[in-house]
Motif scaffolding. Structure first.
Motif, PDB file in Angstrom:
ATOM      1  N   ALA A 127       8.697 -18.077  -8.093  1.00  0.00           N
ATOM      2  CA  ALA A 127       8.332 -17.130  -9.154  1.00  0.00           C
ATOM      3  C   ALA A 127       6.875 -16.692  -9.023  1.00  0.00           C
ATOM      4  O   ALA A 127       6.544 -15.518  -9.224  1.00  0.00           O
ATOM      5  N   LEU A 128       6.012 -17.641  -8.669  1.00  0.00           N
ATOM      6  CA  LEU A 128       4.589 -17.318  -8.515  1.00  0.00           C
ATOM      7  C   LEU A 128       4.376 -16.387  -7.323  1.00  0.00           C
ATOM      8  O   LEU A 128       3.640 -15.394  -7.413  1.00  0.00           O
TER       9      LEU A 128
ATOM     10  N   ALA B 278       5.546 -12.969  -8.262  1.00  0.00           N
ATOM     11  CA  ALA B 278       4.662 -12.318  -9.239  1.00  0.00           C
ATOM     12  C   ALA B 278       3.409 -11.757  -8.578  1.00  0.00           C
ATOM     13  O   ALA B 278       2.868 -10.735  -8.994  1.00  0.00           O
TER      14      ALA B 278
ATOM     15  N   ALA C 207       4.876 -16.704 -14.795  1.00  0.00           N
ATOM     16  CA  ALA C 207       4.587 -15.863 -13.631  1.00  0.00           C
ATOM     17  C   ALA C 207       3.836 -14.602 -14.051  1.00  0.00           C
ATOM     18  O   ALA C 207       2.905 -14.160 -13.375  1.00  0.00           O
TER      19      ALA C 207
END
Ligand code: MN
Length: 267
Positions: free
Chosen positions: A19-20, A23, A135
């Motif tokens: 997710a990071l 993002a 995120a």
């Protein structure tokens, strides 16, 4: 396009890491270097006694048989096509608040990045929180860091509460109180053993702290400084310095003990 390094301590397959990375994708060329398995609470450990072997698991995605700090070293010191403009660590499964930052592999990765001169942030999510929310928070803060940079030797420690955040708040580290520090048990063979980390965390006064902010539903952002020198204590301890120094010198300049007399007449 700037190279951005993403790592974590939950391992290369963690949902928070993906997710990071996703993002931050609009902000640069994201590379992921993350431990091949979970390294939570590994602290700032480095692997010095065996080789590190990155293993490609996707486009610009690598697992490493090491710690988060190992991954950051690889990334900054030559494995990536260029020096990263930003290091983001997380999104950790669980908070990293107050004194716990000293144990955290997530925060340590950002510390390592900071020591290597790269603006770095660590992002952690309280139990029960939404990875997608964290995120979005991470991207917002990362954008700002990319534009403004960070003060020397300073990283950002970010904790995202469960539920929709009421806002973002800068806060100092809280202090954890260990009430049930160890749990003693006896195994079936009658030997005593101990568990660390049992019992719910308790915290000192929450005012202005990271713990207080997330408790009230805010994202907590704490700038952490890696100069661990206590400058006030350093100034206050001037008299210790002269006393200890003087004592050392006096003891060191005393005449040496006389050599033992030679033994004679023993054959
Ligand atoms: Mn973790």
């Amino acid at each position: 396009m700037a190279v951005l390094l993403v790592t974590n301590d939950d391992g290369v397959h963690a949902a928070g890491l993906a997710a990071l990375a996703e993002a931050l994708d609009p902000l640069g060329e994201v590379w992921v270097l993350a431990p091949e398995r979970e390294q939570s609470a590994c602290g700032h450990a480095l692997t010095l006694h065996r080789p590190l072997r990155p293993h490609q698991v996707g486009e610009r995605r690598f697992s490493v048989n090491g710690t988060p700090s190992d991954c950051v070293n690889l990334g900054v010191l030559g494995f990536l096509p260029e020096r990263p403009a930003l290091i983001a660590s997380g999104i950790n499964h669980g908070s990293n608040l107050g004194d716990d930052v000293t144990y955290s592999g997530t925060v340590s990765a950002a510390m390592e990045g900071t020591l290597l001169g790269v603006p770095s942030l660590a992002v952690s999510l309280m139990d029960g929180g939404e990875v997608a929310t964290a995120a979005r928070v991470a991207r917002l803060i990362a954008m700002r860091v990319l534009v403004e940079g960070l003060p020397a030797k300073t990283l950002l420690n970010v904790n995202v509460p469960a539920g929709a955040p009421r806002g973002l708040r800068f806060a100092r580290l809280g202090h954890r109180v260990y009430s049930e520090k160890i749990v003693e048990q006896v195994d079936p063979r009658g030997r005593t053993h101990y568990w660390l980390g049992a019992g719910p965390p308790e915290w000192e006064a929450l005012d202005d702290t990271d713990m207080g902010a997330v408790h009230e539903g805010f994202v907590a952002i704490t700038p952490l400084h890696l100069d661990l020198t206590n400058h006030r204590a350093l100034a206050m301890m001037g008299d210790w310095s002269s006393a200890l120094d003087g004592q050392w010198r006096r003891e060191s300049t005393r005449p040496a003990a006389r050599p033992a007399p030679k033994r004679r007449g023993r054959r």
